[in-house]
Scaffold this active site. Structure first.
Site, short mmCIF file in Angstrom:
data_model
loop_
_atom_site.label_atom_id
_atom_site.label_comp_id
_atom_site.label_asym_id
_atom_site.label_seq_id
_atom_site.Cartn_x
_atom_site.Cartn_y
_atom_site.Cartn_z
N GLN A 29 0.86 84.34 62.22
CA GLN A 29 -0.46 84.98 62.13
C GLN A 29 -0.66 85.70 60.79
OE1 GLN A 29 -1.57 88.36 64.68
NE2 GLN A 29 -3.27 87.10 65.39
N ARG B 23 5.43 73.74 54.29
CA ARG B 23 6.68 74.51 54.28
C ARG B 23 6.98 75.03 55.69
NH1 ARG B 23 11.36 76.06 52.03
NH2 ARG B 23 11.83 78.27 52.29
N GLU C 128 -21.94 87.18 30.29
CA GLU C 128 -20.48 87.33 30.32
C GLU C 128 -20.02 87.88 31.65
OE1 GLU C 128 -17.36 89.59 27.50
OE2 GLU C 128 -19.28 89.18 26.57
#
Ligand SMILES: Cc1cc2nc3c(=O)[nH]c(=O)nc-3n(C[C@H](O)[C@H](O)[C@H](O)COP(=O)(O)OP(=O)(O)OC[C@H]3O[C@@H](n4cnc5c(N)ncnc54)[C@H](O)[C@@H]3O)c2cc1C
Length: 385
Positions: A282, A271, A245
């Site tokens: 940056q 965009r 798990e």
């Protein structure tokens, strides 16, 4: 040291991504409905996912841990319904694998074929209202009467509970003051047993298509033949199987991190603000780079733990490190993804906020981040008192 995948693993990855993108439905709809997508579950079962770790003799694929990790990573990448993937992971690592590792031949023959073909859904009943991180503080009892055990108690926050058929359940067989680790036993409890019921469902912030519930054992009579391992050996079973798990289960989160990173790269290329792509700033570029670094380090930790399991070792340190690194990195990167998308990251329409909600739980289930840090420090010999 060889970091490459085999040809079969590469082919498995390709086929799963293709299958998941094509077949596994609308994640936004599953999230809204807060229901397991049964149709998608069935398709995953037909694809063989529910039986990946189950030996071929019991109807599974008998895949090794590294190959399963490759498969789950691909599933996390291809399937945007993270709740569906979490439901599958619970079924595999919190229930099925316990039977694979600790079941008698008779128990394997009785339960594994149904778990492998997905007609039975598995769940793991450990947590109680008063016993979360403090597993050994559990109150549910199992008392032997002839050839049955009578279980009394409540388990809560159980993933898959409202839809599950088989509950890997932990209960106290020793008295309150027996030595802690020898007081617990594990049982395979089926949902049709008298005295067993799902008493409520919980609505969650994320992973909403994994249904979660609370279960009651009200004088629930469980056949002694459903005791998994020896009486009093439940905690040993738990500590040996929880590695799965805490390592392979998190492979799908690596896939999610990669998918969301790819989406973010695409977004900051497309965009434009201030006359140039977002990605030319940056601060934006560095955020993307940090997401990639987290992804690769989390991936290395997960495959190292999976490799140790494949080599037949217990891997408590590697599994705790992997669980901690992946869940914390996943959460941090989903926050970055929201920020990179601005308002679109926050609006439900674009699905980025859902990724963040789905990532929140990883630092809690399977032992919280604080508990993982405690395990790591303990295994390094740092005393806790
Ligand atoms: C999405 C999801 C799915 C789950 N699925 C299952 C399931 O299928 N089966 C199941 O049995 N359980 C399941 N759980 C329950 C989960 O295992 C528990 O939530 C978890 O173990 C923490 O227990 P708790 O919620 O009671 O928190 P608590 O134990 O009350 O902890 C609360 C906070 O205190 C901190 N804390 C507690 N003890 C210590 C300590 N010693 N040192 C430092 N900090 C500590 C914790 O880290 C945490 O930040 C699930 C939980 C979630 C969120």
């Amino acid at each position: 040291m060889d970091f490459s995948f085999t040809a079969e693993q590469t082919q498995l990855r390709r086929s799963i991504i293709e299958f998941a993108e094509r077949e596994l439905g609308d994640a936004a709809e599953s999230d809204r409905a807060a229901r397991l997508n049964r149709d998608a579950w069935k398709k995953c079962a037909e694809f063989g996912i529910t039986g990946w770790p189950v030996p071929k003799a019991y109807g599974g694929a008998g895949l090794d841990p590294v190959t399963i990790a490759v498969g789950l990573e691909a599933l996390g990448y291809g399937c945007r319904d993270n709740g569906l993937v979490f439901a599958l992971n619970n079924h595999l690592w919190a229930c099925t694998v316990y039977l694979v590792e600790h079941g008698t031949e008779e128990q394997k023959a009785r339960f594994l074929p149904g778990l492998a073909d997905g007609s039975l859904i598995g769940a793991h009943a450990l947590t109680e209202p008063e016993s979360g991180s403090d597993v050994l503080g559990m109150k549910t009892t199992a008392e032997r009467h002839g050839d049955t055990y009578v279980l009394r108690g409540t388990k809560t926050f159980i993933s898959n509970a409202p839809v599950a058929d088989v509950f890997l359940t932990f209960a106290r067989t020793g008295s309150e003051d027996s030595p802690a680790a020898g007081a617990l036993s594990a049982f395979v409890v089926t949902a049709d047993l008298p005295g067993f019921r799902v008493s409520r469902s919980w609505e969650k912030a994320g992973l909403r298509s994994t249904e979660m519930g609370q279960v009651e054992f009200d004088e629930c009579r469980v056949p002694a033949a459903n005791l998994l391992g020896a009486e009093g050996n439940g905690f040993n079973l738990f500590t040996s199987s929880i590695d799965w798990e805490r390592s392979v289960l998190f492979a799908s989160q690596i896939g999610v991190m990669e998918r969301v990173l790819d989406d973010c790269v695409e977004h900051v290329r497309r965009r434009r603000q201030f006359g140039k792509p977002l990605g030319a700033q940056q601060a934006v570029r560095h955020r993307i780079a940090d997401m990639k670094v987290r992804l690769e380090l989390a991936r290395l930790a997960m495959y190292k733990a999976a490799w140790r399991k494949r080599e037949g070792h217990l891997a408590p340190l590697d599994a705790a490190i992997a669980k901690l690194a992946i869940s914390e990195s996943h959460l941090r990167s989903m926050l970055d993804a929201v920020q990179l998308h601005g308002a679109r990251g926050y609006l439900t329409e674009f699905g980025v906020e859902r990724e963040l909600r789905d990532a929140l739980a990883g630092t809690i289930y399977g032992g919280t981040s604080e508990i993982q840090r405690d395990i790591v420090a303990g295994l390094l010999g740092v005393p806790s008192s």
